[in-house]
Design a protein around this motif. Structure first.
Motif: not given
Length: 189
Positions: A120-143
């Motif tokens: 079964e396939r279903m829509d992601l969400h009725r209010d989905l904006d397909r023009t914008t996405g988010l990159l949650l960027h949390m780079p790992q720190l080196s020692p």
């Protein structure tokens, strides 16, 4: 390579994904049983995402047009009411070279929820904006960065999924073209 630490960053990134997933599912930080250094990553993530309403975590989707499938990290509601796809990245260069993640998130945003047991396939969400996405960027720190006193930071970037979707479709076309057999391209003269 393993002894030299080649897979350490990847393992830590997977661990950070699991921790942020647990927090977004409602597990208190103090119940995660992590060391103070790791807890700093979770705290940075929580501070950066506090204004987001996490609607869903780890969604498996299929994109029939591109014949692709995958799992993305978050479906979030923005303060303005739009719902967007978000993905956590822990590599140092993801924000500086965002084409790959933009294509990836655009592919997810143009996909459908998928139940592998039923097909079964279903829509992601009725209010989905397909023009914008988010990159949650949390780079790992080196020692070395940690030794110099650097603290984890999580930065949220908006991504242009219109361009990402265009690039995804071009990439799919190139993938198909690379399958052409020699006999379709040449003939004996």
């Amino acid at each position: 390579a393993e002894a030299g630490g080649a897979t350490t960053a990847a393992s830590e990134g997977t661990g950070l994904h699991a921790l942020t997933e647990a927090v977004d599912r409602g597990v208190p930080v103090e119940d995660l049983g992590v060391d103070p250094g790791t807890a700093e990553y979770v705290t940075a993530y929580q501070a950066a995402t506090a204004h987001l309403d996490m609607l869903d975590v780890e969604l498996f989707v299929v994109n029939d047009q591109l014949q692709a499938a995958g799992t993305f990290d978050r479906l979030v509601r923005l303060p303005d009411g739009r719902v967007v796809v978000a993905d956590l990245k822990t590599g140092k260069h993801d924000a500086g070279y965002p084409l790959g993640v933009t294509v990836q998130i655009a592919t997810y945003a143009n996909a459908a929820r998928y139940n592998p047991d039923t097909g079964e396939r279903m829509d992601l969400h009725r209010d989905l904006d397909r023009t914008t996405g988010l990159l949650l960027h949390m780079p790992q720190l080196s020692p070395a960065e940690r030794a110099e006193g650097a603290k984890p930071v999580c930065t949220i970037y908006t991504l242009d999924l219109t361009k990402g979707w265009e690039a995804a479709q071009v990439a799919a076309q190139v993938h198909q073209i690379r399958r052409w057999k020699a006999d379709t391209l040449r003939a004996v003269a």
